[in-house]
Design a protein around this motif. Structure first.
Motif, PDB file in Angstrom:
ATOM      1  N   ALA A   1       0.859  -1.179   0.000  1.00  0.00           N
ATOM      2  CA  ALA A   1       0.000   0.000   0.000  1.00  0.00           C
ATOM      3  C   ALA A   1       0.901   1.237   0.000  1.00  0.00           C
ATOM      4  O   ALA A   1       1.705   1.424   0.917  1.00  0.00           O
ATOM      5  N   TRP A   2       0.774   2.039  -1.013  1.00  0.00           N
ATOM      6  CA  TRP A   2       1.590   3.242  -1.172  1.00  0.00           C
ATOM      7  C   TRP A   2       1.189   4.257  -0.101  1.00  0.00           C
ATOM      8  O   TRP A   2       0.047   4.713  -0.061  1.00  0.00           O
ATOM      9  N   PRO A   3       2.113   4.666   0.784  1.00  0.00           N
ATOM     10  CA  PRO A   3       1.746   5.598   1.853  1.00  0.00           C
ATOM     11  C   PRO A   3       1.568   7.023   1.334  1.00  0.00           C
ATOM     12  O   PRO A   3       2.176   7.419   0.337  1.00  0.00           O
ATOM     13  N   LYS A   4       0.740   7.790   2.027  1.00  0.00           N
ATOM     14  CA  LYS A   4       0.555   9.197   1.673  1.00  0.00           C
ATOM     15  C   LYS A   4       1.853   9.973   1.921  1.00  0.00           C
ATOM     16  O   LYS A   4       2.617   9.668   2.822  1.00  0.00           O
ATOM     17  N   PHE A   5       2.045  10.990   1.096  1.00  0.00           N
ATOM     18  CA  PHE A   5       3.247  11.812   1.209  1.00  0.00           C
ATOM     19  C   PHE A   5       3.190  12.682   2.451  1.00  0.00           C
ATOM     20  O   PHE A   5       2.189  13.361   2.711  1.00  0.00           O
ATOM     21  N   GLN A   6       4.262  12.659   3.216  1.00  0.00           N
ATOM     22  CA  GLN A   6       4.438  13.550   4.358  1.00  0.00           C
ATOM     23  C   GLN A   6       5.823  14.171   4.251  1.00  0.00           C
ATOM     24  O   GLN A   6       6.818  13.461   4.111  1.00  0.00           O
ATOM     25  N   GLN A   7       5.904  15.489   4.334  1.00  0.00           N
ATOM     26  CA  GLN A   7       7.180  16.158   4.202  1.00  0.00           C
ATOM     27  C   GLN A   7       8.165  15.656   5.251  1.00  0.00           C
ATOM     28  O   GLN A   7       7.863  15.620   6.437  1.00  0.00           O
ATOM     29  N   GLY A   8       9.352  15.240   4.810  1.00  0.00           N
ATOM     30  CA  GLY A   8      10.390  14.779   5.718  1.00  0.00           C
ATOM     31  C   GLY A   8      10.399  13.290   5.972  1.00  0.00           C
ATOM     32  O   GLY A   8      11.341  12.761   6.576  1.00  0.00           O
ATOM     33  N   ALA A   9       9.366  12.582   5.519  1.00  0.00           N
ATOM     34  CA  ALA A   9       9.295  11.131   5.740  1.00  0.00           C
ATOM     35  C   ALA A   9       9.852  10.398   4.514  1.00  0.00           C
ATOM     36  O   ALA A   9      10.014  10.964   3.435  1.00  0.00           O
ATOM     37  N   SER A  10      10.147   9.132   4.689  1.00  0.00           N
ATOM     38  CA  SER A  10      10.629   8.299   3.580  1.00  0.00           C
ATOM     39  C   SER A  10       9.441   7.575   2.957  1.00  0.00           C
ATOM     40  O   SER A  10       9.239   6.376   3.151  1.00  0.00           O
ATOM     41  N   ASP A  11       8.658   8.322   2.219  1.00  0.00           N
ATOM     42  CA  ASP A  11       7.435   7.756   1.643  1.00  0.00           C
ATOM     43  C   ASP A  11       7.255   8.120   0.176  1.00  0.00           C
ATOM     44  O   ASP A  11       6.177   7.962  -0.381  1.00  0.00           O
ATOM     45  N   MET A  12       8.312   8.626  -0.450  1.00  0.00           N
ATOM     46  CA  MET A  12       8.259   8.837  -1.894  1.00  0.00           C
ATOM     47  C   MET A  12       8.618   7.522  -2.580  1.00  0.00           C
ATOM     48  O   MET A  12       9.626   6.888  -2.251  1.00  0.00           O
ATOM     49  N   LEU A  13       7.810   7.099  -3.527  1.00  0.00           N
ATOM     50  CA  LEU A  13       8.033   5.827  -4.201  1.00  0.00           C
ATOM     51  C   LEU A  13       9.030   6.024  -5.337  1.00  0.00           C
ATOM     52  O   LEU A  13       8.746   6.713  -6.322  1.00  0.00           O
ATOM     53  N   LEU A  14      10.200   5.433  -5.208  1.00  0.00           N
ATOM     54  CA  LEU A  14      11.226   5.471  -6.243  1.00  0.00           C
ATOM     55  C   LEU A  14      11.071   4.217  -7.094  1.00  0.00           C
ATOM     56  O   LEU A  14      11.152   3.094  -6.586  1.00  0.00           O
ATOM     57  N   ILE A  15      10.851   4.419  -8.384  1.00  0.00           N
ATOM     58  CA  ILE A  15      10.511   3.327  -9.300  1.00  0.00           C
ATOM     59  C   ILE A  15      11.669   3.057 -10.257  1.00  0.00           C
ATOM     60  O   ILE A  15      12.183   3.981 -10.902  1.00  0.00           O
ATOM     61  N   ALA A  16      12.088   1.798 -10.308  1.00  0.00           N
ATOM     62  CA  ALA A  16      13.054   1.312 -11.306  1.00  0.00           C
ATOM     63  C   ALA A  16      14.417   1.974 -11.181  1.00  0.00           C
ATOM     64  O   ALA A  16      15.052   2.298 -12.183  1.00  0.00           O
ATOM     65  N   GLU A  17      14.893   2.153  -9.973  1.00  0.00           N
ATOM     66  CA  GLU A  17      16.252   2.624  -9.757  1.00  0.00           C
ATOM     67  C   GLU A  17      17.181   1.407  -9.769  1.00  0.00           C
ATOM     68  O   GLU A  17      17.054   0.507  -8.932  1.00  0.00           O
TER      69      GLU A  17
END
Length: 516
Positions: A481-497
Motif C-alpha cells: 500500500a503506497w503511503p501518503k506523502f508527508q514532508q520529511g518522511a521516507s514515503d516517496m516511491l522510487l521506481i526502477a532505480e
C-alpha cells in the motif's frame, strides 16, 4: 448488478450495432459499437490488434472553435447525425520550431504527434472493453481521462507511445479516454478584447463534463473518473482542483511531470498585439484587433508565431496559461489555505533526468550540470505542489521514476528523460527498437497496477500485489500500500532505480536542490 446491466444494455444495445469498414483496419462486427451520446450516436469499431477493445476515435465534445468561436470559450457539441469515430482526430494547431534539435526529433519521434492539424480539433477518443467483458464486472469500470502534454504549444492524441489499446486489451478492467485541447495562440490568446484567456483549459473542463455525461453509456463509472496528464497535461491536472473546488467532477488526479508553476506571465497583454501586427492587424483597438485576427487563416497565424519564435526574435513571444483568477491563480498556497481547492486525492511525481528532454541534442549529451539544471524545470514545480498539498492536508502520493531501458533510452545520457515513463504506463514499450527486458515488463505491470488501483478507488490510495516475488515490494510483503506523502518522511516511491522495482525513499534530495 442487475440494475447496472439493464441500464447499460438499454444505453448501448438499443441501437443496431454494425462495425463500419475502414481502410488499413480489419474491422469486426460486435456489440456496443453504436453508442448514444450528447454529441449524437457514435459509431466505433474493433480491430484485429485489440480484438476485445471497442475503439471510438475522434468523438466531438465541442463545436468547432472557428470563426467567431476562435479564441472563445468552447461550446458543447450539438448532435448532427451519426459520428463515424474510426480514426484519430487532427491535432489542434501546432506551434513548430524547425531550428530545434532534441532527443525527440533525433531519436524519440514516437512522442511527437503525427497526422494533420486543424482548428476543428476538439475531439476525444475512447478505448473500452467489449460489452460482454464489462458485464462480467461487479460495477461499471473506472475511467482514466488523459490530457496530453506538449508545453501548451503543441501536442495531441496521435502519438505512438500513448495509444492504450493493448493496455485495455490486457486488463479488460478500465476505460481510457484521451482528449485534445487548443494550444499556443488558439488556446491561450490573452487578448485584451476577450473575457476568457485560458480557453485551452476550458476545453479540458468541457471534456471532463462530456465524459461525466456520457461515459456511462460506454460502461464507465461516472463516479470513478481520474483526470491524468503528463508534462503540460500534468500542469493542467495540478491546477484543475484550484479552479473547481466545489465541483471537481473527477474522483482522482494523476500528474506525471508537471505542477501549477508552469504558467506564463504576460500581464501587459502585449503578445497578442505583437502577433496581430505580424498578420496585418496592427494599429487597432482591442475589439477591432480581435475581429481582424479572427479572420486571418489559422495556418497564417501559426506560421507567423512559429517563425517569430523559432528565429529567436526579440522580444520573445509565448502563448501559455496566464493568471486570470478563474482557473489559474497567482498564489496557489493562498488559494489552498483559504480552502479554495478540491480535496481530490492525487498521484504526482517526476523523472530523474527530465532535463534530457529540454536540452539541445548532441550525441554525447550536455553534461551532468546542464541536465540537472534543466531537470529542475519539472522537478521543482512538482516538489512545490507536493509540499503545498501536504500543508493543506490533501491526500497525495509522490513518486520519482528512474527507469533506464535501452529500447527507450538508446544513448547512455538519456536515462529517465521527460516522458520516458509513458511507454511503460501505456504498455507500448515493446513496440519499437529492441525487445523489452523482463525487468522492464515488471516495471510496466507494476506502474499500471498502481495507477489502475488508484483509479479504482482514489480514497483508498494505490496498492498492488507482488509479481510472484516479495522482493518486488518495498516492504517485502505480498501486498504493498503506497503511503501518503508527508514532508520529511521516507514515503516517496522510487521506481526502477537500478535493479530495484520499487523502494520508499525520502524526497529530501529533490526538495533541497529546488531551494538552492
Amino acid at each position: 448488478m442487475r440494475s447496472f446491466n439493464i441500464a447499460f444494455l438499454a444505453a448501448i444495445l438499443s441501437l443496431e450495432a454494425h462495425a463500419v469498414p475502414h481502410s488499413n483496419r480489419k474491422v469486426s462486427v460486435g456489440t456496443g459499437l453504436l453508442v448514444e451520446t450528447t454529441s449524437g450516436n457514435i459509431q466505433g469499431f474493433i480491430n484485429h490488434t485489440a480484438p476485445d477493445v471497442r475503439q471510438f476515435l475522434g468523438v466531438p465534445f465541442a463545436e468547432p472553435p472557428v470563426g467567431q468561436l476562435r479564441f472563445a470559450k468552447p461550446q458543447a457539441k450539438q448532435p448532427n447525425g451519426t459520428v463515424k469515430a474510426l480514426t484519430l482526430p487532427n491535432s489542434c494547431m501546432q506551434q513548430f520550431d524547425s531550428s530545434s534539435s532534441t532527443i525527440y526529433t533525433e531519436y524519440e519521434t514516437g512522442f511527437l504527434v503525427s497526422g494533420g492539424n486543424s482548428e476543428d480539433c476538439l475531439y476525444l477518443s475512447i478505448w473500452a472493453p467489449k460489452v460482454e467483458n464489462i458485464q462480467s464486472q461487479q460495477r461499471p469500470l473506472p475511467v482514466l481521462l488523459y490530457i496530453p502534454g506538449g508545453g501548451f504549444t503543441s501536442g495531441g492524441q496521435a502519438s505512438l507511445y500513448k495509444i492504450p489499446d493493448k493496455w485495455v486489451q490486457r486488463t479488460q478492467s478500465h476505460i481510457v479516454v484521451i482528449m485534445n485541447y487548443r494550444v499556443n495562440l488558439f488556446g491561450f490568446p490573452n487578448a485584451k478584447g476577450l473575457e476568457d484567456q485560458n480557453v485551452g483549459l476550458l476545453d479540458q473542463r468541457l471534456a471532463v463534463e462530456w465524459v461525466r455525461d456520457n461515459i456511462g453509456n460506454f460502461g464507465g463509472d461516472t463516479k470513478r473518473i481520474t483526470l491524468w496528464g503528463q508534462s503540460a497535461g500534468a500542469g493542467s491536472v495540478s491546477v484543475y482542483p484550484y479552479g473547481y473546488p466545489e465541483d471537481p467532477i473527477v474522483a482522482g488526479l494523476i500528474a506525471d511531470s508537471g505542477g501549477p508553476g508552469i504558467v506564463n506571465y504576460d500581464l501587459a497583454q502585449t503578445n497578442f498585439t505583437t502577433l496581430a501586427g505580424l498578420v496585418g492587424c496592427d494599429g487597432l483597438g482591442s475589439e477591432e484587433e480581435l475581429s481582424c485576427v479572427r479572420k486571418v487563416p489559422a495556418q497564417t497565424l501559426e506560421n507567423a508565431l512559429s517563425y517569430y519564435s523559432g528565429n529567436g526574435t526579440s522580444p520573445s513571444m509565448a502563448f501559455k496559461p496566464v493568471v486570470d483568477n478563474k482557473v489559474v491563480f497567482s498564489n496557489w498556497t493562498e488559494r489552498l489555505t483559504n480552502g479554495k481547492v478540491a480535496k481530490t486525492p492525487m498521484i504526482i511525481g517526476s523523472n530523474t533526468n527530465e532535463g534530457a528532454g529540454f536540452v539541445s541534442f548532441t550525441p554525447e549529451g550536455p553534461g551532468d550540470e546542464a541536465l540537472a539544471a534543466a531537470t529542475k524545470i519539472i522537478s521543482c514545480p512538482v516538489a512545490a505542489e507536493a509540499q503545498n498539498r501536504y500543508i493543506g492536508d490533501l491526500p497525495t502520493y509522490r513518486y520519482q521514476y528512474a527507469g533506464n531501458f535501452s529500447n527507450i533510452s538508446p544513448l547512455p545520457w538519456f536515462g529517465a528523460y521527460h516522458s520516458s515513463e509513458l511507454p511503460l504506463l501505456f504498455g507500448t514499450h515493446s513496440e519499437y527498437r529492441s525487445q523489452s527486458t523482463s525487468f522492464e515488463w515488471d516495471v510496466s505491470y507494476a506502474m499500471e497496477a498502481l495507477w489502475l488501483s488508484f483509479a479504482e478507488d482514489p480514497t483508498r490510495g494505490p496498492a498492488r500485489l507482488a509479481l510472484g516475488n516479495t522482493a518486488a515490494n518495498p516492504n517485502n510483503a505480498s501486498y504493498f500500500a503506497w503511503p501518503k506523502f508527508q514532508q520529511g518522511a521516507s514515503d516517496m516511491l522510487l521506481i526502477a532505480e537500478g535493479e530495484k522495482l520499487m523502494q520508499l525513499v525520502s524526497s529530501e534530495s529533490i526538495d533541497t536542490s529546488c531551494s538552492v
